[in-house]
Design an enzyme around this catalytic site. Structure first.
Site, PDB file in Angstrom:
ATOM      1  N   ARG A 164       0.808  -1.231   0.000  1.00  0.00           N
ATOM      2  CA  ARG A 164       0.000   0.000   0.000  1.00  0.00           C
ATOM      3  C   ARG A 164       0.840   1.280   0.000  1.00  0.00           C
ATOM      4  O   ARG A 164       0.400   2.324   0.497  1.00  0.00           O
ATOM      5  CB  ARG A 164      -0.962   0.035   1.197  1.00  0.00           C
ATOM      6  N   SER A 237     -10.668  -0.487   3.368  1.00  0.00           N
ATOM      7  CA  SER A 237      -9.874  -0.638   4.596  1.00  0.00           C
ATOM      8  C   SER A 237      -9.448   0.737   5.097  1.00  0.00           C
ATOM      9  O   SER A 237      -8.817   1.487   4.354  1.00  0.00           O
ATOM     10  CB  SER A 237      -8.613  -1.441   4.325  1.00  0.00           C
ATOM     11  N   GLU A 333      -4.756   3.734   6.433  1.00  0.00           N
ATOM     12  CA  GLU A 333      -4.489   3.559   5.012  1.00  0.00           C
ATOM     13  C   GLU A 333      -5.099   4.728   4.234  1.00  0.00           C
ATOM     14  O   GLU A 333      -4.604   5.148   3.206  1.00  0.00           O
ATOM     15  CB  GLU A 333      -5.117   2.237   4.534  1.00  0.00           C
TER      16      GLU A 333
HETATM   17  N1  EPU Z   1     -10.513 -10.640  10.154  1.00  0.00           N
HETATM   18  C1  EPU Z   1     -11.230 -10.722  11.334  1.00  0.00           C
HETATM   19  N2  EPU Z   1     -12.262  -9.852  11.522  1.00  0.00           N
HETATM   20  C2  EPU Z   1     -12.624  -8.932  10.602  1.00  0.00           C
HETATM   21  C3  EPU Z   1     -11.896  -8.854   9.402  1.00  0.00           C
HETATM   22  C4  EPU Z   1     -10.845  -9.723   9.192  1.00  0.00           C
HETATM   23  O1  EPU Z   1     -10.948 -11.514  12.195  1.00  0.00           O
HETATM   24  O2  EPU Z   1     -13.568  -8.189  10.863  1.00  0.00           O
HETATM   25  C5  EPU Z   1      -9.364 -11.552   9.942  1.00  0.00           C
HETATM   26  C6  EPU Z   1      -9.744 -12.977   9.591  1.00  0.00           C
HETATM   27  O3  EPU Z   1      -8.828 -13.808  10.232  1.00  0.00           O
HETATM   28  C7  EPU Z   1      -9.499 -13.066   8.105  1.00  0.00           C
HETATM   29  C8  EPU Z   1      -8.308 -12.124   7.944  1.00  0.00           C
HETATM   30  O4  EPU Z   1      -8.559 -11.090   8.909  1.00  0.00           O
HETATM   31  O5  EPU Z   1      -9.204 -14.353   7.721  1.00  0.00           O
HETATM   32  C9  EPU Z   1      -8.160 -11.536   6.576  1.00  0.00           C
HETATM   33  O6  EPU Z   1      -9.369 -10.889   6.204  1.00  0.00           O
HETATM   34  P1  EPU Z   1      -9.648 -10.463   4.677  1.00  0.00           P
HETATM   35  O7  EPU Z   1      -9.360 -11.594   3.765  1.00  0.00           O
HETATM   36  O8  EPU Z   1     -10.979  -9.831   4.635  1.00  0.00           O
HETATM   37  O9  EPU Z   1      -8.495  -9.422   4.387  1.00  0.00           O
HETATM   38  P2  EPU Z   1      -7.942  -8.179   5.193  1.00  0.00           P
HETATM   39  O10 EPU Z   1      -6.530  -8.451   5.527  1.00  0.00           O
HETATM   40  O11 EPU Z   1      -8.842  -7.791   6.298  1.00  0.00           O
HETATM   41  C10 EPU Z   1      -7.019  -7.092   2.992  1.00  0.00           C
HETATM   42  C11 EPU Z   1      -7.052  -5.768   2.307  1.00  0.00           C
HETATM   43  C12 EPU Z   1      -8.369  -5.561   1.590  1.00  0.00           C
HETATM   44  C13 EPU Z   1      -8.550  -6.679   0.575  1.00  0.00           C
HETATM   45  C14 EPU Z   1      -8.509  -8.020   1.334  1.00  0.00           C
HETATM   46  C15 EPU Z   1      -8.588  -9.197   0.403  1.00  0.00           C
HETATM   47  C16 EPU Z   1      -5.611  -4.306   3.612  1.00  0.00           C
HETATM   48  C17 EPU Z   1      -5.531  -3.161   4.548  1.00  0.00           C
HETATM   49  N3  EPU Z   1      -6.833  -4.694   3.270  1.00  0.00           N
HETATM   50  O12 EPU Z   1      -7.988  -7.057   4.042  1.00  0.00           O
HETATM   51  O13 EPU Z   1      -8.263  -4.344   0.864  1.00  0.00           O
HETATM   52  O14 EPU Z   1      -9.759  -6.565  -0.123  1.00  0.00           O
HETATM   53  O15 EPU Z   1      -7.252  -8.126   2.064  1.00  0.00           O
HETATM   54  O16 EPU Z   1      -7.405  -9.300  -0.303  1.00  0.00           O
HETATM   55  O17 EPU Z   1      -4.585  -4.850   3.199  1.00  0.00           O
HETATM   56  C18 EPU Z   1      -8.744  -2.008   0.849  1.00  0.00           C
HETATM   57  O18 EPU Z   1      -7.521  -1.833   0.804  1.00  0.00           O
HETATM   58  O19 EPU Z   1      -9.553  -1.047   0.855  1.00  0.00           O
HETATM   59  C19 EPU Z   1      -9.245  -3.370   0.958  1.00  0.00           C
HETATM   60  C20 EPU Z   1     -10.530  -3.615   1.132  1.00  0.00           C
END
Ligand code: EPU
Length: 337
Positions: A164, A237, A333
């Site tokens: 990012r 995010s 972010e």
């Molecule tokens: N999780 C929770 N609770 C929540 C959300 C997530 O426990 O409310 C944990 C779970 O363990 C889950 C893990 O976080 O397995 C990963 O969650 P997710 O796959 O939704 O991904 P993220 O790391 O929360 C990132 C990006 C998103 C992107 C997703 C999918 C960042 C800051 N965010 O989120 O990007 O869509 O991966 O690749 O890196 C954005 O940048 O605006 C965005 C939405």
């Protein structure tokens, strides 16, 4: 070039805040970009380059000039066997670009389906999702240096991409206007990237693995977890997933065995911020019209009439509580303006 004074930015920020810009200039080509920049400099006002406003939090009216790109063409510029170079204008909606690629069987950006924003803004924060980042397919960025009016070409290496982050968000912030982005894509690909989370399983449920089924799967997963900014204001995010050193990881993981994590390299570990925020009890929290999304705790939402300051205050409370509980400092972010 179109110029408006006291212009509402409600349609230009995905939080849907009803803020105004002292002046708003919409530019359709590189000459316009220069003329707009010159005008902004002459007026003595501050200026800001805005894409679709999907990663921005305005805390008040903007007492300056907003410059916004409206150019939106996309072209194949080079074709060598299955390696295709495509150029896309900064003002094109990112997802229209992805859709165009998938429809003509060009692979490389399908995992990045449905990400809000414009093509020009995408490299600034190295957008990423479902195991792909724009840096993986970016060939070059054409950008105008506002102080000289000269166009320069940045290779992917010059952009200094990381999670990012890019040079445009750091050392060169506000100094360049991105006018075009070039991509290295593959015609009729036979290899796909479906290793992230349950993507593979979702694709298989839809049908044979292809650019179309991957796009559909990503759109479905996003649709289930992320609020639609057209309905509920948000900027995706709000925080980055923190990357912590092994020492801090050991001590905090020792006390929180169920904490999910991803090794990024020998010394560093990435923790999902959504998990940390949820653990602190914020998921689904609402104070007035400012809240934390109930399906993805990483996303702060405006239920209607929240102000930027209210969302920012909520973000600060979350940062403090995560820090107190885990000793981990969340970084925003979203860009605060
Ligand atoms: N999780 C929770 N609770 C929540 C959300 C997530 O426990 O409310 C944990 C779970 O363990 C889950 C893990 O976080 O397995 C990963 O969650 P997710 O796959 O939704 O991904 P993220 O790391 O929360 C990132 C990006 C998103 C992107 C997703 C999918 C960042 C800051 N965010 O989120 O990007 O869509 O991966 O690749 O890196 C954005 O940048 O605006 C965005 C939405």
């Amino acid at each position: 070039m179109e110029i408006y004074d006291n212009y509402s930015l409600k349609e230009y920020n995905s939080f849907g805040f009803n803020v105004r810009a002292r002046r708003f200039i919409s530019v359709g080509n590189e000459e316009d970009i220069l003329a707009a920049a010159e005008q902004a400099v002459k007026s003595g006002l501050k200026y800001f380059i805005l894409g679709a406003g999907s990663n921005i939090l305005f805390t008040s009216d903007y007492d300056g000039v907003i410059i916004n790109a409206s150019c939106n063409s996309v072209n194949i510029v080079e074709e060598k066997n299955r390696n295709i170079v495509v150029s896309a204008d900064a003002g094109l909606t990112w997802d229209s670009f992805v859709e165009w690629c998938v429809n003509i069987n060009l692979g490389g950006v399908e995992n990045l389906s449905s990400i809000p924003g414009t093509v020009g803004a995408a490299p600034v924060q190295n957008i990423g999702a479902y195991g792909s980042e724009i840096k993986d397919v970016l060939r070059a960025v054409r950008a105008i240096r506002l102080s000289t009016g000269k166009a320069e070409l940045f290779s992917a290496n010059d952009c200094r991409f990381s999670y990012r982050e890019s040079i445009f968000k750091n050392e060169l912030k506000g100094k360049y206007f991105i006018s075009k982005v070039y991509f290295n894509l593959i015609k009729n690909p036979d290899q796909f990237n479906t290793q992230y989370g349950n993507l593979e399983e979702r694709v298989n449920r839809i049908g044979k693995k292809s650019l179309h089924t991957i796009r559909q799967a990503v759109m479905e997963i996003r649709g289930e977890k992320l609020p639609d900014p057209a309905i509920t204001g948000n900027a995706g995010s709000f925080f980055k997933n923190p990357v912590i050193n092994r020492q801090l990881f050991k001590s905090t993981h020792h006390k929180n065995r169920e904490m999910p994590y991803y090794e990024t390299n020998e010394d560093h570990i990435k923790i999902p911020a959504g998990w940390l925020i949820e653990e602190c009890g914020w998921k689904g929290f609402r104070d007035g019209d400012a809240g934390v999304h109930n399906k993805q705790a990483l996303v702060l939402v405006n239920y209607g009439n929240a102000t930027g300051i209210e969302i920012l205050n909520l973000a600060e409370r979350i940062i403090e509580s995560v820090n107190q509980r885990f000793g981990i400092e969340l970084k925003k972010e979203v860009e605060i303006v």
